[in-house]
Structures are given as C-alpha cells and as structure tokens.
Write a protein that holds these residues in place. Sequence first.
Motif, PDB file in Angstrom:
ATOM      1  N   SER A  30      -7.835   1.559 -15.440  1.00 35.27           N
ATOM      2  CA  SER A  30      -6.903   2.622 -14.715  1.00 35.27           C
ATOM      3  C   SER A  30      -6.108   3.674 -15.847  1.00 35.27           C
ATOM      4  O   SER A  30      -5.683   2.839 -16.899  1.00 35.27           O
ATOM      5  CB  SER A  30      -6.253   1.847 -13.691  1.00 35.27           C
ATOM      6  N   ALA A  31      -5.900   4.386 -15.417  1.00 30.34           N
ATOM      7  CA  ALA A  31      -4.863   5.632 -16.098  1.00 30.34           C
ATOM      8  C   ALA A  31      -3.500   4.237 -16.374  1.00 30.34           C
ATOM      9  O   ALA A  31      -3.091   4.876 -17.465  1.00 30.34           O
ATOM     10  CB  ALA A  31      -4.455   6.226 -15.490  1.00 30.34           C
ATOM     11  N   TYR A  32      -3.032   3.677 -15.690  1.00 29.11           N
ATOM     12  CA  TYR A  32      -2.010   3.124 -16.365  1.00 29.11           C
ATOM     13  C   TYR A  32      -2.438   1.668 -17.559  1.00 29.11           C
ATOM     14  O   TYR A  32      -1.969   2.261 -18.131  1.00 29.11           O
ATOM     15  CB  TYR A  32      -1.714   1.647 -15.196  1.00 29.11           C
ATOM     16  N   TYR A  33      -2.760   1.587 -17.601  1.00 29.69           N
ATOM     17  CA  TYR A  33      -4.018   0.662 -19.021  1.00 29.69           C
ATOM     18  C   TYR A  33      -3.997   1.975 -20.040  1.00 29.69           C
ATOM     19  O   TYR A  33      -3.442   1.399 -21.485  1.00 29.69           O
ATOM     20  CB  TYR A  33      -5.322   0.352 -18.938  1.00 29.69           C
ATOM     21  N   ARG A  35      -1.752   4.310 -20.386  1.00 32.52           N
ATOM     22  CA  ARG A  35      -0.458   4.504 -20.549  1.00 32.52           C
ATOM     23  C   ARG A  35       0.044   3.315 -21.883  1.00 32.52           C
ATOM     24  O   ARG A  35       0.412   4.068 -22.839  1.00 32.52           O
ATOM     25  CB  ARG A  35      -0.200   4.557 -18.973  1.00 32.52           C
ATOM     26  N   ILE A  36      -0.087   2.957 -21.595  1.00 30.60           N
ATOM     27  CA  ILE A  36       0.021   1.212 -22.280  1.00 30.60           C
ATOM     28  C   ILE A  36      -0.320   1.340 -23.256  1.00 30.60           C
ATOM     29  O   ILE A  36      -0.132   1.485 -24.599  1.00 30.60           O
ATOM     30  CB  ILE A  36      -0.578   0.089 -21.531  1.00 30.60           C
ATOM     31  N   LEU A  39       0.707   4.155 -25.171  1.00 27.22           N
ATOM     32  CA  LEU A  39       2.770   3.437 -25.794  1.00 27.22           C
ATOM     33  C   LEU A  39       2.563   2.708 -27.148  1.00 27.22           C
ATOM     34  O   LEU A  39       3.430   2.780 -27.803  1.00 27.22           O
ATOM     35  CB  LEU A  39       3.545   2.694 -23.830  1.00 27.22           C
ATOM     36  N   SER A 159      -2.958  10.541 -19.120  1.00 27.14           N
ATOM     37  CA  SER A 159      -2.776   9.072 -20.527  1.00 27.14           C
ATOM     38  C   SER A 159      -3.510   9.151 -21.506  1.00 27.14           C
ATOM     39  O   SER A 159      -3.642   9.001 -21.839  1.00 27.14           O
ATOM     40  CB  SER A 159      -2.466   7.907 -19.321  1.00 27.14           C
ATOM     41  N   LEU A 228       6.235  10.745 -27.579  1.00 24.35           N
ATOM     42  CA  LEU A 228       6.816  10.233 -26.372  1.00 24.35           C
ATOM     43  C   LEU A 228       7.403  11.108 -25.334  1.00 24.35           C
ATOM     44  O   LEU A 228       6.908  11.115 -24.295  1.00 24.35           O
ATOM     45  CB  LEU A 228       7.959   8.758 -27.126  1.00 24.35           C
ATOM     46  N   PHE A 231       4.560  13.774 -24.337  1.00 27.27           N
ATOM     47  CA  PHE A 231       3.697  12.454 -22.927  1.00 27.27           C
ATOM     48  C   PHE A 231       4.175  12.217 -22.000  1.00 27.27           C
ATOM     49  O   PHE A 231       3.756  12.105 -20.755  1.00 27.27           O
ATOM     50  CB  PHE A 231       3.472  10.687 -24.256  1.00 27.27           C
ATOM     51  N   ASN A 232       5.365  12.135 -21.654  1.00 29.96           N
ATOM     52  CA  ASN A 232       6.372  11.545 -20.655  1.00 29.96           C
ATOM     53  C   ASN A 232       6.478  13.273 -20.163  1.00 29.96           C
ATOM     54  O   ASN A 232       7.283  12.806 -18.624  1.00 29.96           O
ATOM     55  CB  ASN A 232       7.537  10.912 -21.027  1.00 29.96           C
ATOM     56  N   VAL A 272       3.158  -4.769 -24.202  1.00 34.10           N
ATOM     57  CA  VAL A 272       2.748  -5.061 -23.366  1.00 34.10           C
ATOM     58  C   VAL A 272       3.298  -6.196 -22.613  1.00 34.10           C
ATOM     59  O   VAL A 272       3.660  -6.332 -21.571  1.00 34.10           O
ATOM     60  CB  VAL A 272       1.003  -5.573 -23.761  1.00 34.10           C
TER      61      VAL A 272
END
Lengths: 316, 385
Positions: A30-33, A35-36, A39, A159, A228, A231-232, A272
């Motif tokens: 997913s997009a969450y990964y 994003r991590i 980062l 992301s 950063l 991105f945010n 992480v």
Amino acid sequence: MSLRALLEIRLLPAILVAAIVIILPLFFPSAYYYRIGALVFIFALAVVGLNLLMGFAGQVSLGHAGFLGIGAYSVAIGPVHFGAPSWLCLFVGAILSGAVAFAVGRPILKLKGHYLAVATLGFGLLVAIVLTNEAGWTGGPDGMNVPALTLFGWRVHGSDAWYWIAGATFVGGFLLALNLMESPTGRALQAIHDSEIAARVLGIDVARKKLTIFIISAMYASVAGSFLALFNGLITPDVAGFLGSIELVAMVVLGGMGSIFGSLVGAAVLVVLPQVLTIFHEYEQALLGLIVMVFMIFLRQGIVPSVTVALAGWRK
Amino acid sequence: MRTLQRVTVTAAIGLAVLLSAGHQASAQTKIGAVLSVTGPASFLGDPEKKTLEIYVDEINAKGGVNGQKLQLIVYDDAGNANNARTFATRLVEEDKIDAMVGGSTTGSTLAMIPVFEDAKIPFISLAGAIQIIEPVHKWVFKTPHTDKMACEKIFADLKHRNLTTIAMISGTDAFGKSMRDQCVAVAPQAGIKIATEESYGPRDSDMTPQLTKIHNTAGVQAVVNPGFGQGPAIVTRNYRQLGIKLPFYQSHGVASKQFIELAGPAAEGVRLPAAALLIADKLPNKDPQKPVVVNYTRTYQQKSGQAVSTFGGHAYDGLMILVQAMQRAKSADKSKVRDEIEKTKGYIGTGGIVNMSPTDHMGLDLSAFHMLEIKGGDWTLVPGT
C-alpha cells in the motif's frame, strides 16, 4: 570478466542501492509502505552528508537539523512569499545552507577539537527559534503550507511519486559521496581522520578540507529538508529542533560512521523501527531505546561495519 | 562477495521488518487517533488518549454502536507533524479505519488533513486553531473552541462594563501569539480600541517595565493578557505590585487551579473566559451542560486518577459526536457518517452546545465560554454572562 573483477567495480555499491530502490516496491502492499520508503531515503540523504563529516572529517555537527530546516523553509517561503518555482527554491536553499555552513565553519574549523559540535548546537537552536518566532514569514509554531512541486508541468503528488524521486536522488547522492571519497579531497580527509598531524606534514590544508566537507554535508541536509517539506505539504519548526539533530547523529552512529552504505541502514532502522514498535503501546519508547542500546553494545562500530567484519571472520 | 552479502542481508532484514508491520482484520468499527501522548504537547495528548480509552470501553460494554464493537487504534506522534502524517497514512492504508478522532496540535492536524480528505474519511480534530475549519474542508471537523471566541467573549464583557479602550500584554509562545493575533483581528468589529501593545518571552521573570508603559498610556481602561503557563501569573503579580487599578483580563489559557496558586492574592478580581468543565460544580442546576460535565469529571477522575482538563473533554466531545452520528446513520458508512456529523444539532458536550452546519464544522458559539472572576482564591461565575 570473473566474479571477483566484477565485485571490484567501484560503482557496485551504488548499483546495488539502485537495485534496492527498484525492487523494494514489488513488496509494497500500500501507499503507506511507499511513504515509509520515501522517508527512509530522504533521511538517508541527510545522513550520508552528515556521515561524510563525522566518519571522514572526524567532526560532529549537533545542529544538522538546522540545515534541514533551512532547506524545508526555503521551498515553503520562496513560493508562498515570492512566487518563485519550488525547484529553484530547493537550489537556493542548498546554496544558502552551504553559505551558512561556510560562515559558521570557517572560524571554528581552524581550531582543533570538537568546537564545531558546540557551535552547530547553538546554530541549530537559533534556526529553530527564528522559525518559531518569525510567524509573519514562517507561520510560527503551527507551521506553514508548502505548495506542491511542479516539474515540467507535472504536479508531484502522492507517496509513490515521492518514493521514486527520493530514491533516485538518494542513489545520486550516494554515488556522489562514493566518488568524493575517491577524489583527492576524500583521500585527504581519510588521512586527516587517521592522523591529523601526519596529514598536515603531507601538506594537506586540514582546516580547508574540513570546511569543504562541512559545506557539502550542509547542502545534503538542505536538499533532504526541501524534499521532506514538499512531500508532506506542511512544515513545522520541529523539523529544525534539537531532537531532529540528535536523531540524525544517531542514524550515522547506528549505521556505522565512515560507511556510506551504513547511512541508509541507520536511517532505515530509525524510521522503520518506531512504526513496528507501535504494537507494544506504552513500552514503545523504552523498547526503542533498548534496541538501539543493544545495537551499540554488540555492534560497536555501527551495524554495517560490524556485520562486515563478522562476515569476513565467519568466511575464514 | 563481501559487499553483495552485506547488502542482501540488510535488504532481507529490512524487508522482514517492513512486512511484519501488523495486519489485523475484523468486522469491528475502527476509530483511529493520532495524539501527542509524549513530547512537549503531552499535556494535550495524554488526557485525550485516556478519555478515548475510557469511553470506548464503556460503549463496548454496552454493546457497541449499531451492534458493532468499537476498536480504537491510537498512535503517538510525540508532537511531530511529520510523524502525524505517517501515522495518518498508516491508519488509512493499513488499519483501514472508518473514522478519525484526534490530532492534538494544530500542526499535526494540518499535516493530516490532506490524507483524510483524499481518503474521504471523517476526521474530528481536537486542536484549537481556526485554520482547521476556515476554509471549511468537507471531511474535517473540530471540537475545541477557538482563541477568536475567547477574544470575543472578553470584548463582550468589556462592552457590558462600558470599557472600550484597552492595552494588551501578550506572551510570545504559540498560544499567546495565536490568541493575540485573533484579538487584534476581531477588536474593530467588537468596537474595542487597542491603545498599546506589549509582549514578553515565555521564560521572562519580570514584566514590570511593560506594565509601567501600559500604566502610563493615556486612555487605557482595561488590560488583557493572552498567554499560557507561568507568564500570566507573573504578569498578574507585577500588575498588583505596581498598584494598577484597571480591570484585568486573563485568557482561557490559564483556566486551571495552578494559576490561582502561582499568582496568589494578586489573582483577586482577575476575570477570564473558561469552558464549563472547569467549574462543573459551580454551574447553576438549570444549566444544560451541568449533568454532562459533572458526569465526565466523575468518570475521568475515577478511572484515570487524575484531575480533569478541558483537553480530555475535547476528546470526549469528538468521540460522542462521532458515535451519535454513526447511530443516526445506522452504519459506519464514511460518507453517511460525515453527513450526519455535519447535521449535529443541539449536542450538549463538555465544550458547549454544538450546532454544526455545512459552513460551520465546529458549531460552538460564545455561550461555550463562561466569564469567571477570581474571588477568595476560587472561581466565581460573573452573573449575566
């Protein structure tokens, strides 16, 4: 070409890092990964710069988040108050950071010892105070919105897009750092790190070389800060805070001082790990501290150098 | 092989760590929260987290909402906007939440708004600043009153006493600065003239020079002090030491027993606007908020063993507004719940009586604040406000 000859190609680590950047998303559900991942690469970029300073020039910067802050607020203030394009502000921010590093580093790096750590400590705090108090320009403690980056008519959003940009930039920065270490400046720095007196005898201008690397590391941090912020889409003064600086130093030490690849590992672990540890709720912070302590006790040189040594021993 | 090995080993570890980051599936209604439980804003996040946990347990003990149990997922952003954004993405993508309560600080709330707007998930923020709801975001709501309302409340009281020319002395901390800006912005509409302005730093220990200057400014009829922490207590002491007789107003930022203790006898006669929660036992019995605030105070103190703060109250209001909207929508469908939150009318909470509309995603009016005066070392309600 034998395998051995292949492994001695200087760019191999960079090629491997590029491969990691490309292959990792195959496992992202997913997009969450994404994003991590993004980062990790953004922080790793800043950490590579700081690692050049700490691992090779033997100097510590305790205010590196201040440069992150300069980069971040450049891409926020430039477009909002002056209508300048974001990519231009990113470069202006990097140059500004370099100039500030020059001004701070020039008098101090002539001195021996860890005066730079103290000076940068003060500098980082100053940046955070200015960002908090100049509310008319920076939005104060609540932060300010950062307009999205537009490249050739493409509005960079999401992301996954930032994963690729951060990943590609990190590979570039990684390559640059590797080349730098093989350049006369890099060799001079390694000589300084081993013995400052010997280096001086060989005719190396120690203060000048240290200053060069401090400016370069500030520019790395500035670009990471700009990324950063873009991105945010929002930036708050805590990006430049003291804790941010400490986190960067921790990433360098954890990954391994003087190991460029260790910068990526250090950043990855500290980005992480807090995400994984949330399952422990109240014990999250304590466990994070414990794990970092265990790493430092058993892998004293940092993760990458210690593991490399262990593997070499094990192969024999 | 050395380089290759070290890279593969690290990559494998990295992957394993990434992939192990939790997956849980269930048919519960999931409520997400990103709160500043630790760090400099923990005075906000800690009571908020405890409140949500206490009341989610209570609701589940009674059978949940629409026959479904609530599952609360709380992440701690430690007051960092970047962390808040990451956890917001995680709540949406991994935990697949149905609704969101929280965002303790304005910075973390503003960082999370785009995530929930994109994902179309109802988001009730617990942060103060007016930028959260102005301009209105379709999916974003908030429960705390704004600093602007505190200014308006003070100005209304001033008008009531026929005082129109004031001086302001403000803290330069986040709270003081935000409230000062709002007060300056609404003063002309309220018919108040700010004759002079002074400021002080959060760690200053003597404000007599600023107050002397205010005292010597002609025409000043009252003094207002937007600020947070110990600063206002020092200003209050200095105010009495200089023997200034003008009416003196503090903000809702010092509405805690600590302020009276710090300022001592100097606090006598100081007026300030505050939410009903702080004076739960002093509210007249006919006040509609009385049962709500008394119940919340009792439950929170009993379960957490700590004194109530308005911040926990904001979390209570956020959760209850959400739960009632889910009950009216008869489902946890995100779009229906959002519509019902927007239709919230006459909800009586700890922060006031909430009447939302498509143009007002907070729904509080000036009645949310009560004007208090400190008398005999305790709060008293100013009659007629």
